[in-house]
Design a protein around this motif. Structure first.
Motif, mmCIF file in Angstrom:
data_model
loop_
_atom_site.group_PDB
_atom_site.id
_atom_site.type_symbol
_atom_site.label_atom_id
_atom_site.label_comp_id
_atom_site.label_asym_id
_atom_site.label_seq_id
_atom_site.Cartn_x
_atom_site.Cartn_y
_atom_site.Cartn_z
ATOM 1 N N THR A 60 91.616 5.962 70.797
ATOM 2 C CA THR A 60 91.246 4.691 71.369
ATOM 3 C C THR A 60 90.181 5.026 72.460
ATOM 4 O OG1 THR A 60 92.925 5.138 73.038
ATOM 5 C CG2 THR A 60 93.571 3.723 71.336
ATOM 6 N N TYR A 61 89.268 3.927 72.900
ATOM 7 C CA TYR A 61 88.587 3.897 73.883
ATOM 8 C C TYR A 61 88.535 2.770 74.782
ATOM 9 C CZ TYR A 61 84.026 3.088 76.367
ATOM 10 O OH TYR A 61 83.320 2.796 77.395
ATOM 11 N N TYR A 62 88.562 2.943 76.188
ATOM 12 C CA TYR A 62 88.574 1.700 77.256
ATOM 13 C C TYR A 62 87.329 1.663 78.103
ATOM 14 C CZ TYR A 62 93.332 1.189 75.499
ATOM 15 O OH TYR A 62 94.415 1.088 74.562
ATOM 16 N N ALA A 63 86.536 0.615 78.222
ATOM 17 C CA ALA A 63 85.960 0.552 79.467
ATOM 18 C C ALA A 63 86.389 0.624 80.800
ATOM 19 C CB ALA A 63 84.906 -0.877 79.134
ATOM 20 N N ASN A 64 85.745 1.540 81.662
ATOM 21 C CA ASN A 64 86.334 1.554 82.803
ATOM 22 C C ASN A 64 86.935 0.068 83.565
ATOM 23 O OD1 ASN A 64 85.893 4.260 82.770
ATOM 24 N ND2 ASN A 64 83.669 4.188 83.877
ATOM 25 N N SER A 65 86.169 -0.871 83.033
ATOM 26 C CA SER A 65 86.677 -2.239 84.057
ATOM 27 C C SER A 65 87.916 -2.693 83.394
ATOM 28 C CB SER A 65 85.508 -3.155 83.650
ATOM 29 O OG SER A 65 85.163 -3.387 82.055
ATOM 30 N N VAL A 66 88.376 -2.079 82.374
ATOM 31 C CA VAL A 66 89.565 -2.584 81.778
ATOM 32 C C VAL A 66 90.816 -1.614 81.656
ATOM 33 C CG1 VAL A 66 88.491 -4.620 80.505
ATOM 34 C CG2 VAL A 66 89.066 -2.241 79.366
ATOM 35 N N LYS A 67 90.513 -0.380 82.071
ATOM 36 C CA LYS A 67 91.313 0.732 81.862
ATOM 37 C C LYS A 67 92.437 0.539 82.639
ATOM 38 C CE LYS A 67 88.642 4.904 80.750
ATOM 39 N NZ LYS A 67 87.930 6.047 81.215
ATOM 40 N N GLY A 68 93.729 0.679 82.066
ATOM 41 C CA GLY A 68 95.085 0.267 82.873
ATOM 42 C C GLY A 68 95.373 -1.211 82.975
ATOM 43 N N ARG A 69 94.702 -1.905 82.383
ATOM 44 C CA ARG A 69 95.137 -3.439 82.127
ATOM 45 C C ARG A 69 95.000 -3.693 81.018
ATOM 46 N NH1 ARG A 69 91.691 -7.323 84.115
ATOM 47 N NH2 ARG A 69 89.916 -5.861 83.841
ATOM 48 N N PHE A 70 94.177 -3.264 80.033
ATOM 49 C CA PHE A 70 94.393 -3.869 78.542
ATOM 50 C C PHE A 70 94.745 -2.566 77.667
ATOM 51 C CE2 PHE A 70 90.289 -6.892 78.891
ATOM 52 C CZ PHE A 70 90.877 -7.274 79.773
ATOM 53 N N THR A 71 95.153 -3.025 76.528
ATOM 54 C CA THR A 71 95.818 -2.126 75.524
ATOM 55 C C THR A 71 95.521 -2.563 74.253
ATOM 56 O OG1 THR A 71 97.518 -1.636 77.107
ATOM 57 C CG2 THR A 71 98.115 -0.906 74.604
ATOM 58 N N ILE A 72 94.783 -1.604 73.532
ATOM 59 C CA ILE A 72 94.333 -1.812 72.118
ATOM 60 C C ILE A 72 95.287 -1.440 71.181
ATOM 61 C CG2 ILE A 72 92.788 0.089 71.820
ATOM 62 C CD1 ILE A 72 90.959 -1.947 70.430
ATOM 63 N N SER A 73 95.598 -1.865 70.001
ATOM 64 C CA SER A 73 96.624 -1.483 69.235
ATOM 65 C C SER A 73 96.320 -2.101 67.705
ATOM 66 C CB SER A 73 98.042 -1.619 69.363
ATOM 67 O OG SER A 73 98.484 -3.152 69.380
ATOM 68 N N ALA A 74 96.887 -1.415 66.660
ATOM 69 C CA ALA A 74 96.376 -1.727 65.313
ATOM 70 C C ALA A 74 97.795 -1.621 64.450
ATOM 71 C CB ALA A 74 95.597 -0.959 64.894
ATOM 72 N N ASP A 75 97.899 -2.843 63.600
ATOM 73 C CA ASP A 75 99.052 -2.969 62.666
ATOM 74 C C ASP A 75 98.352 -2.917 61.228
ATOM 75 O OD1 ASP A 75 100.945 -3.397 60.842
ATOM 76 O OD2 ASP A 75 101.820 -4.978 62.047
ATOM 77 N N LEU A 83 94.464 -6.859 71.111
ATOM 78 C CA LEU A 83 94.074 -6.482 72.447
ATOM 79 C C LEU A 83 94.812 -7.254 73.442
ATOM 80 C CD1 LEU A 83 91.914 -5.087 74.290
ATOM 81 C CD2 LEU A 83 90.684 -6.942 74.390
ATOM 82 N N GLN A 84 95.921 -6.647 74.188
ATOM 83 C CA GLN A 84 96.961 -6.939 75.009
ATOM 84 C C GLN A 84 96.238 -7.024 76.307
ATOM 85 O OE1 GLN A 84 99.888 -8.371 74.907
ATOM 86 N NE2 GLN A 84 99.396 -9.049 76.643
ATOM 87 N N MET A 85 95.951 -7.908 77.011
ATOM 88 C CA MET A 85 95.114 -8.045 78.303
ATOM 89 C C MET A 85 96.132 -8.682 79.374
ATOM 90 S SD MET A 85 91.495 -9.767 77.143
ATOM 91 C CE MET A 85 92.299 -11.302 76.650
ATOM 92 N N SER A 86 96.258 -7.604 80.408
ATOM 93 C CA SER A 86 97.527 -7.793 81.460
ATOM 94 C C SER A 86 96.205 -7.999 82.623
ATOM 95 C CB SER A 86 98.370 -7.010 81.544
ATOM 96 O OG SER A 86 98.954 -6.907 80.373
ATOM 97 N N SER A 87 96.954 -8.290 83.938
ATOM 98 C CA SER A 87 96.572 -8.528 85.359
ATOM 99 C C SER A 87 95.034 -9.043 85.069
ATOM 100 C CB SER A 87 96.307 -7.137 85.832
ATOM 101 O OG SER A 87 97.769 -6.579 85.775
ATOM 102 N N LEU A 88 94.858 -10.025 84.300
ATOM 103 C CA LEU A 88 93.579 -10.715 84.145
ATOM 104 C C LEU A 88 92.855 -11.108 85.408
ATOM 105 C CD1 LEU A 88 94.179 -12.439 80.802
ATOM 106 C CD2 LEU A 88 92.268 -10.794 81.226
#
Length: 129
Positions: A60-75, A83-88
């Motif tokens: 996985t890769y995250y831009a610095n602007s979303v690290k710790g807030r967004f989580t990517i996953s695949a089924d 893309l789970q986005m929290s603390s928007l």
């Protein structure tokens, strides 16, 4: 025919959460990296997050602007990337697109964004303060 169908956008208040989905057809998630990009009005497109099984499963890769807030996953069974986005934050407001790139590692989103060949139609995320 390759298709990527993004959904899950909406309007939320700052601090809220949303989950975006990208249903992929016509390609294998084992051979393609799937990335989420976003574009806000008047701004350049930004790579947000990417997932790839091409070299390392679950890379996985995250831009610095979303690290710790967004989580990517695949089924893989559902051929869907989330893309789970929290603390928007209001600055997360944008149209979010999912895209696929053949043979790419997740870091390619940052290094070679032009290598993503197939794009979905976009879903709008609006975060109010």
């Amino acid at each position: 025919e390759v298709q990527l169908q993004a959904s899950g956008g909406g309007s939320v208040q700052a601090g809220g959460s949303l989950r975006l989905s990208c249903v992929v057809s016509g390609i294998s998630l084992d051979k393609y990296a799937i990335g989420w990009f976003r574009q806000a009005p008047g701004k350049e497109r930004e790579g947000v997050s990417c997932i790839s099984n091409v070299e390392v499963p679950g890379d996985t890769y995250y831009a610095n602007s979303v690290k710790g807030r967004f989580t990517i996953s695949a089924d893989n069974a559902k051929n869907t990337v989330y893309l789970q986005m929290s603390s928007l934050k209001p600055e997360d407001t944008a149209v979010y697109y999912c895209a696929a790139g053949w043979g790419l590692i997740a870091q390619a989103m940052h290094i070679l964004p032009s290598e993503f060949d197939y794009w979905g139609q976009g879903t709008l995320v609006t975060v109010s303060s």
